[in-house]
Write a protein that holds these residues in place. Structure first.
Motif, PDB file in Angstrom:
ATOM      1  N   LEU A  16       0.824  -1.203   0.000  1.00 29.78           N
ATOM      2  CA  LEU A  16       0.000   0.000   0.000  1.00 29.78           C
ATOM      3  C   LEU A  16       0.859   1.254   0.000  1.00 29.78           C
ATOM      4  CD1 LEU A  16      -2.941  -0.852   2.414  1.00 29.78           C
ATOM      5  CD2 LEU A  16      -3.016  -0.608  -0.068  1.00 29.78           C
ATOM      6  N   ALA A  17       1.972   1.182   0.708  1.00 25.76           N
ATOM      7  CA  ALA A  17       2.850   2.359   0.794  1.00 25.76           C
ATOM      8  C   ALA A  17       3.865   2.381  -0.336  1.00 25.76           C
ATOM      9  CB  ALA A  17       3.558   2.385   2.150  1.00 25.76           C
ATOM     10  N   SER A  18       4.475   1.180  -0.601  1.00 25.93           N
ATOM     11  CA  SER A  18       5.575   1.142  -1.564  1.00 25.93           C
ATOM     12  C   SER A  18       5.108   0.890  -2.990  1.00 25.93           C
ATOM     13  CB  SER A  18       6.569   0.053  -1.173  1.00 25.93           C
ATOM     14  OG  SER A  18       5.939  -1.222  -1.268  1.00 25.93           O
ATOM     15  N   GLY A  19       3.920   0.337  -3.117  1.00 26.89           N
ATOM     16  CA  GLY A  19       3.458  -0.026  -4.446  1.00 26.89           C
ATOM     17  C   GLY A  19       4.067  -1.321  -4.948  1.00 26.89           C
ATOM     18  N   VAL A  20       4.792  -2.045  -4.081  1.00 33.87           N
ATOM     19  CA  VAL A  20       5.440  -3.309  -4.448  1.00 33.87           C
ATOM     20  C   VAL A  20       4.591  -4.474  -3.933  1.00 33.87           C
ATOM     21  CG1 VAL A  20       7.495  -4.732  -4.184  1.00 33.87           C
ATOM     22  CG2 VAL A  20       7.712  -2.237  -4.368  1.00 33.87           C
ATOM     23  N   ASP A  21       4.379  -5.538  -4.786  1.00 34.07           N
ATOM     24  CA  ASP A  21       3.609  -6.724  -4.380  1.00 34.07           C
ATOM     25  C   ASP A  21       4.505  -7.623  -3.524  1.00 34.07           C
ATOM     26  OD1 ASP A  21       1.987  -8.875  -4.048  1.00 34.07           O
ATOM     27  OD2 ASP A  21       1.605  -9.245  -6.175  1.00 34.07           O
ATOM     28  N   THR A  22       4.596  -7.309  -2.254  1.00 33.68           N
ATOM     29  CA  THR A  22       5.519  -8.027  -1.356  1.00 33.68           C
ATOM     30  C   THR A  22       5.072  -9.459  -1.108  1.00 33.68           C
ATOM     31  OG1 THR A  22       4.336  -7.108   0.540  1.00 33.68           O
ATOM     32  CG2 THR A  22       6.275  -5.908  -0.226  1.00 33.68           C
ATOM     33  N   ASP A  23       3.760  -9.743  -1.149  1.00 35.47           N
ATOM     34  CA  ASP A  23       3.286 -11.126  -0.951  1.00 35.47           C
ATOM     35  C   ASP A  23       3.830 -12.048  -2.031  1.00 35.47           C
ATOM     36  OD1 ASP A  23       1.953 -10.702   1.356  1.00 35.47           O
ATOM     37  OD2 ASP A  23      -0.042 -10.566   0.465  1.00 35.47           O
ATOM     38  N   SER A  24       3.811 -11.572  -3.261  1.00 35.81           N
ATOM     39  CA  SER A  24       4.335 -12.384  -4.365  1.00 35.81           C
ATOM     40  C   SER A  24       5.833 -12.612  -4.209  1.00 35.81           C
ATOM     41  CB  SER A  24       4.057 -11.708  -5.708  1.00 35.81           C
ATOM     42  OG  SER A  24       2.671 -11.648  -5.949  1.00 35.81           O
ATOM     43  N   ILE A  25       6.511 -11.565  -3.733  1.00 38.80           N
ATOM     44  CA  ILE A  25       7.955 -11.704  -3.510  1.00 38.80           C
ATOM     45  C   ILE A  25       8.228 -12.762  -2.452  1.00 38.80           C
ATOM     46  CG2 ILE A  25      10.023 -10.530  -2.669  1.00 38.80           C
ATOM     47  CD1 ILE A  25       8.924  -7.947  -3.896  1.00 38.80           C
ATOM     48  N   VAL A  26       7.445 -12.728  -1.348  1.00 40.93           N
ATOM     49  CA  VAL A  26       7.624 -13.713  -0.269  1.00 40.93           C
ATOM     50  C   VAL A  26       7.318 -15.111  -0.783  1.00 40.93           C
ATOM     51  CG1 VAL A  26       6.743 -14.511   1.948  1.00 40.93           C
ATOM     52  CG2 VAL A  26       7.185 -12.068   1.592  1.00 40.93           C
ATOM     53  N   GLN A  61       9.599  -8.305   8.019  1.00 42.00           N
ATOM     54  CA  GLN A  61      10.553  -7.345   7.452  1.00 42.00           C
ATOM     55  C   GLN A  61       9.897  -6.474   6.392  1.00 42.00           C
ATOM     56  OE1 GLN A  61      13.631 -10.031   6.163  1.00 42.00           O
ATOM     57  NE2 GLN A  61      14.799  -9.824   8.098  1.00 42.00           N
ATOM     58  N   PHE A  62       9.104  -7.091   5.538  1.00 47.52           N
ATOM     59  CA  PHE A  62       8.428  -6.298   4.505  1.00 47.52           C
ATOM     60  C   PHE A  62       7.381  -5.376   5.128  1.00 47.52           C
ATOM     61  CE2 PHE A  62      10.011  -9.443   1.359  1.00 47.52           C
ATOM     62  CZ  PHE A  62      10.512  -8.553   0.428  1.00 47.52           C
ATOM     63  N   ALA A  63       6.731  -5.842   6.198  1.00 43.42           N
ATOM     64  CA  ALA A  63       5.758  -4.987   6.873  1.00 43.42           C
ATOM     65  C   ALA A  63       6.448  -3.766   7.476  1.00 43.42           C
ATOM     66  CB  ALA A  63       5.043  -5.782   7.965  1.00 43.42           C
ATOM     67  N   ALA A  64       7.651  -4.000   8.058  1.00 46.43           N
ATOM     68  CA  ALA A  64       8.417  -2.880   8.631  1.00 46.43           C
ATOM     69  C   ALA A  64       8.820  -1.892   7.541  1.00 46.43           C
ATOM     70  CB  ALA A  64       9.653  -3.416   9.351  1.00 46.43           C
ATOM     71  N   MET A  65       9.187  -2.471   6.373  1.00 43.91           N
ATOM     72  CA  MET A  65       9.545  -1.587   5.245  1.00 43.91           C
ATOM     73  C   MET A  65       8.350  -0.740   4.828  1.00 43.91           C
ATOM     74  SD  MET A  65      10.567  -2.631   1.353  1.00 43.91           S
ATOM     75  CE  MET A  65       8.829  -2.871   1.007  1.00 43.91           C
ATOM     76  N   GLU A  66       7.185  -1.351   4.769  1.00 46.83           N
ATOM     77  CA  GLU A  66       5.988  -0.620   4.380  1.00 46.83           C
ATOM     78  C   GLU A  66       5.676   0.490   5.381  1.00 46.83           C
ATOM     79  OE1 GLU A  66       4.154  -0.748   1.699  1.00 46.83           O
ATOM     80  OE2 GLU A  66       5.290  -2.365   0.768  1.00 46.83           O
ATOM     81  N   THR A  67       5.887   0.169   6.669  1.00 44.31           N
ATOM     82  CA  THR A  67       5.645   1.184   7.701  1.00 44.31           C
ATOM     83  C   THR A  67       6.580   2.370   7.519  1.00 44.31           C
ATOM     84  OG1 THR A  67       4.916  -0.501   9.269  1.00 44.31           O
ATOM     85  CG2 THR A  67       5.618   1.606  10.186  1.00 44.31           C
ATOM     86  N   LEU A  68       7.871   2.052   7.236  1.00 43.60           N
ATOM     87  CA  LEU A  68       8.851   3.121   7.034  1.00 43.60           C
ATOM     88  C   LEU A  68       8.517   3.957   5.806  1.00 43.60           C
ATOM     89  CD1 LEU A  68      11.514   4.504   7.729  1.00 43.60           C
ATOM     90  CD2 LEU A  68      12.707   2.731   6.404  1.00 43.60           C
ATOM     91  N   VAL A  69       8.178   3.248   4.708  1.00 45.89           N
ATOM     92  CA  VAL A  69       7.835   3.980   3.473  1.00 45.89           C
ATOM     93  C   VAL A  69       6.601   4.851   3.701  1.00 45.89           C
ATOM     94  CG1 VAL A  69       7.026   3.707   1.099  1.00 45.89           C
ATOM     95  CG2 VAL A  69       8.901   2.286   1.944  1.00 45.89           C
TER      96      VAL A  69
END
Length: 437
Positions: A17-27, A408-416
């Motif tokens: 939502l913040a980064s615009g990156v599909d992190t679930d697919s990456i995981v 980790q990706f959730a933390a990244m999203e929070t930071l972004v």
């Protein structure tokens, strides 16, 4: 593209939502790569189960071969006989391993039959007509009073009078008569009935006279209360079917050992060739799997191509590896010295026969605790179990790994998201400042 997903722990995440990156697919992609060893181990388990099935099929073929061997590992196995006679309408004969070869003269003089007697008078109704009187059966008396015919029959059969009672309808329409049948063939009982049931065998004779079976074998008389006679021929049972019409006939008992040996050797060859074909099929696709079975087969081949078997007509085709059985060679060897052949196969007091050695080897291979199949199965089961442990351990580690990546990706999203918020604030501030300047 932004997505909303739920992790295995039940926590809702707003992936990308913040980064615009599909992190679930990456995981998911990362986890698929890291779980590849599990797929490899599961494939190996499938292969191991296939090996078990293959070993089981081979063991079944080994048991079939052993079944043929056990038909020739005891001298009694050769005590089989062929019986011929020119009086087959008068008698039949079956032999055991104790029978004796020979030619015999046999005459059937009489068959065993039980005495039968039928009352002179009739009873119209077997269940209601009241009867009274006395029956003298041998040296026993039976008094009956106000009895039905059916009840009288039961009373006789429940006692120990040496006869079996029944009711017969002779079809005349006059009613039923009492029949008494002696329990033992050849036994004669005088029966006198007074009162409602009239019988007098002393005066009238018997409806059917009892008689013993009587046969004459080589001039010797034999008697029996049964038409199945066991004492006239050693190791044989003769069943009498009719009285000889034209005097004595000839019975021949001949050894069938040659056919028994020939049949069993052919069965052994066929069973060996079935193993050969099976192993060739396996080896064509998996030489490693076939190796241990080839080892057993090679040992069997050494037995089957020994001088003992070669002299009996068993030969090996050097091109195909299959065995053949030449019955002409076998018949010639048997006719030349049957006793020597039997010793070669089953041994004697001074020699161990080839069949005994082969039996020992197969017994070892088919042992339920240390044999070929159980050894292979136990080894495979241990390997499968070890792989199960590794798969369980790796599955647990990968679950933790997924949780770590998602965190980790959730933390990244929070930071972004935080940086985006600050950027939006600064943009709004400068826009407002410029508009008031």
């Amino acid at each position: 593209m932004s997505t909303i997903s739920s992790t295995s722990t039940g926590t809702v995440t707003f992936a990308g939502l913040a980064s615009g990156v599909d992190t679930d697919s990456i995981v998911d992609s990362l986890m698929e790569i890291e779980s590849a060893p599990i797929t490899t181990m599961e494939d190996k388990q499938t292969y191991l189960e296939t090996k078990k099935d293959t070993y089981d099929e081979f063991n079944t073929l080994l048991e079939s071969f052993y079944s043929a061997v056990t038909g020739l590992n005891n001298e009694n196995d050769l005590n089989s006989f062929e019986v011929t006679n020119n009086g087959s309408e008068y008698f039949s004969i079956s032999t055991t391993s104790l029978a004796e070869v020979g030619s015999y003269s046999v005459e059937i003089v009489s068959l065993a039959q039980q005495q039968k007697d039928v009352s002179a008078n009739y009873v119209a109704d077997t269940g209601t007509t009241s009867l009274s009187g006395t029956l003298q059966i041998g040296d026993q008396n039976l008094d009956y009073d106000s009895a039905t015919l059916s009840g009288l029959v039961d009373q006789i059969n429940e006692g120990t009078y040496g006869v079996t009672a029944s009711m017969i309808d002779d079809g005349t329409g006059s009613g039923y008569r009492l029949m008494l049948t002696a329990e033992t063939a050849g036994e004669e009982l005088e029966i006198i009935g007074t009162g409602r049931i009239e019988m007098d065998t002393a005066t009238d004779g018997h409806t059917v006279d009892g008689s013993l079976a009587h046969l004459v074998v080589d001039g010797v008389d034999y008697y029996s209360s049964s038409n199945t006679v066991t004492n006239a021929f050693k190791g044989s049972t003769i069943t009498l079917m009719a009285v000889s019409k034209d005097g004595a006939v000839t019975l021949n008992i001949n050894s069938d050992a040659q056919d028994v040996i020939s049949t069993q050797l052919q069965e052994m060859v066929d069973a060996f060739n079935a193993m050969e074909t099976f192993i060739d099929t396996i080896e064509a696709s998996d030489s490693t799997l076939a190796r241990s079975m080839i080892s057993v087969q090679r040992s069997l081949r050494n037995y089957m191509t020994s001088s003992s078997f070669l002299s009996l007509g068993i030969q090996s085709d050097w091109e195909t590896g299959e065995l053949t059985f030449d019955t002409d060679i076998f018949d010639e060897a048997y006719d030349e010295d049957a006793d020597a052949m039997k010793v070669a196969l089953m041994g004697d007091d001074d020699n161990e026969g080839i069949m005994s050695r082969l039996d020992d080897y197969l017994t070892e291979q088919l042992n339920s605790t240390t044999g070929f199949l159980v050894t292979k199965t136990n080894s495979i089961d241990k390997q499968v179990s070890a792989l199960d442990d590794k798969i369980d351990s790796m599955t647990t580690r990968l679950e933790k790994r997924r949780a770590t990546l998602e965190s980790q990706f959730a933390a990244m999203e929070t930071l972004v998201s935080s940086l985006n918020s600050r950027g939006d604030y600064l943009t709004s501030f400068f826009e407002s400042f410029n508009s008031t300047s």
